[in-house]
Design a protein around this motif. Sequence first.
Motif, short mmCIF file in Angstrom:
data_model
loop_
_atom_site.label_atom_id
_atom_site.label_comp_id
_atom_site.label_asym_id
_atom_site.label_seq_id
_atom_site.Cartn_x
_atom_site.Cartn_y
_atom_site.Cartn_z
N MET A 1 0.30 -1.08 -0.10
CA MET A 1 0.29 0.16 0.19
C MET A 1 1.18 0.99 0.15
SD MET A 1 -3.35 -0.45 2.66
CE MET A 1 -2.54 -0.71 3.90
N LYS A 2 0.10 2.29 -0.45
CA LYS A 2 1.16 3.84 -1.17
C LYS A 2 0.33 4.61 0.42
CE LYS A 2 2.66 5.67 -4.47
NZ LYS A 2 2.99 6.20 -5.12
N ILE A 3 1.23 4.89 1.65
CA ILE A 3 0.68 5.20 3.04
C ILE A 3 1.35 6.91 3.22
CG2 ILE A 3 0.91 5.61 4.96
CD1 ILE A 3 -0.59 2.68 4.27
N GLY A 4 0.43 8.07 2.93
CA GLY A 4 0.66 9.15 3.38
C GLY A 4 0.60 9.76 4.57
N LEU A 5 2.12 10.35 5.18
CA LEU A 5 2.24 11.00 6.59
C LEU A 5 2.09 11.64 6.77
CD1 LEU A 5 5.68 7.77 7.14
CD2 LEU A 5 2.48 7.76 7.23
N PHE A 6 1.07 12.33 7.21
CA PHE A 6 1.18 13.53 8.26
C PHE A 6 1.47 13.83 9.12
CE2 PHE A 6 -2.79 16.42 7.65
CZ PHE A 6 -2.40 17.14 7.90
N PHE A 7 3.17 14.07 9.28
CA PHE A 7 2.95 14.80 10.78
C PHE A 7 2.79 15.83 10.93
CE2 PHE A 7 5.53 11.99 9.04
CZ PHE A 7 6.65 11.38 9.72
N GLY A 8 2.42 15.80 12.58
CA GLY A 8 2.29 16.76 13.26
C GLY A 8 1.40 16.99 14.78
N SER A 9 1.64 18.24 15.42
CA SER A 9 1.29 18.39 16.46
C SER A 9 0.37 18.33 17.15
CB SER A 9 2.16 19.94 17.03
OG SER A 9 3.59 20.42 17.27
N PHE A 10 -0.56 18.40 16.19
CA PHE A 10 -2.35 17.75 16.36
C PHE A 10 -3.15 18.50 17.54
CE2 PHE A 10 -0.57 14.69 13.30
CZ PHE A 10 -0.93 15.53 11.82
N ASN A 11 -2.28 20.23 17.96
CA ASN A 11 -2.16 20.83 19.10
C ASN A 11 -3.15 21.53 19.57
OD1 ASN A 11 -1.70 20.72 21.72
ND2 ASN A 11 -0.31 22.62 21.63
N PRO A 12 -4.80 21.39 19.23
CA PRO A 12 -5.20 20.08 18.48
C PRO A 12 -5.39 19.58 17.24
CG PRO A 12 -7.24 21.85 19.28
CD PRO A 12 -5.94 22.38 19.18
N VAL A 13 -5.94 18.54 17.24
CA VAL A 13 -6.61 18.31 15.43
C VAL A 13 -7.58 19.25 15.15
CG1 VAL A 13 -7.69 16.12 16.14
CG2 VAL A 13 -6.41 16.90 13.97
N HIS A 14 -7.71 19.81 14.23
CA HIS A 14 -9.07 20.68 13.45
C HIS A 14 -9.44 20.08 12.15
CE1 HIS A 14 -6.33 23.03 11.32
NE2 HIS A 14 -5.29 23.38 12.32
N ILE A 15 -10.56 20.75 11.50
CA ILE A 15 -11.62 20.40 10.45
C ILE A 15 -10.55 20.25 9.13
CG2 ILE A 15 -13.03 21.32 8.85
CD1 ILE A 15 -14.00 19.62 11.34
N GLY A 16 -9.56 21.75 10.22
CA GLY A 16 -8.60 21.34 8.27
C GLY A 16 -8.01 20.79 8.42
N HIS A 17 -7.25 20.56 8.97
CA HIS A 17 -6.28 18.44 9.29
C HIS A 17 -6.67 17.72 8.65
CE1 HIS A 17 -4.57 20.10 13.30
NE2 HIS A 17 -2.84 20.53 11.74
#
Length: 188
Positions: A1-17
């Motif tokens: 599978m091809k996996i996209g890695l979305f790194f982040g603090s997610f502080n907090p995770v929001h609708i944009g993410h």
Amino acid sequence: MKIGLFFGSFNPVHIGHLIIANVMQDQTDLDEVWFVVSPQNPFKKQKTLLHEFDRHKMVELAIADHFYFRVSDVEFHMPRPSYTVDTLTYLSEKYPEHEFKLIVGGDNLTHFHKWKNYEVILENYGLYVYPRPGSQPVFQHPNVSFVEAPLMDISATFIRKTIRSGKSVKYLLPVDVVDYIMDKKLYQ
């Protein structure tokens, strides 16, 4: 599978993410998107960062009903600060059946050359780049793909400030994330 890695603090995770991740999975050749919660970003201050377990839980809640999204705590078990190239190498060794791509905002390209071993990331993994307001990335490389996506100008800083002031964050965060924040009295 091809996996996209979305790194982040997610502080907090929001609708944009979530919108960006959905566009990346739906409109590219990525099979899944993994949200990699970073315990410590070498370019960000630790001061306003919630505990990594709370941030991981919020991502878990936010993506619970999405079949093609996963949350990863891989960097919780690695040396800090976390460097993307080290995480990519670790994941490639642990999951040799997957091909990993890095999802980044166009604004990251202006200082991408400062990332640890950025050449290795470009050559061995490649980037899927989404547009960011105010950024006009001029970056050419065969392993860099620019993906058309809505311009998202939702900031976690704005969300934290809004919560601290007692105002509503309705529609900026998934309902389960809002409930978690309110129940635990986070960012207040």
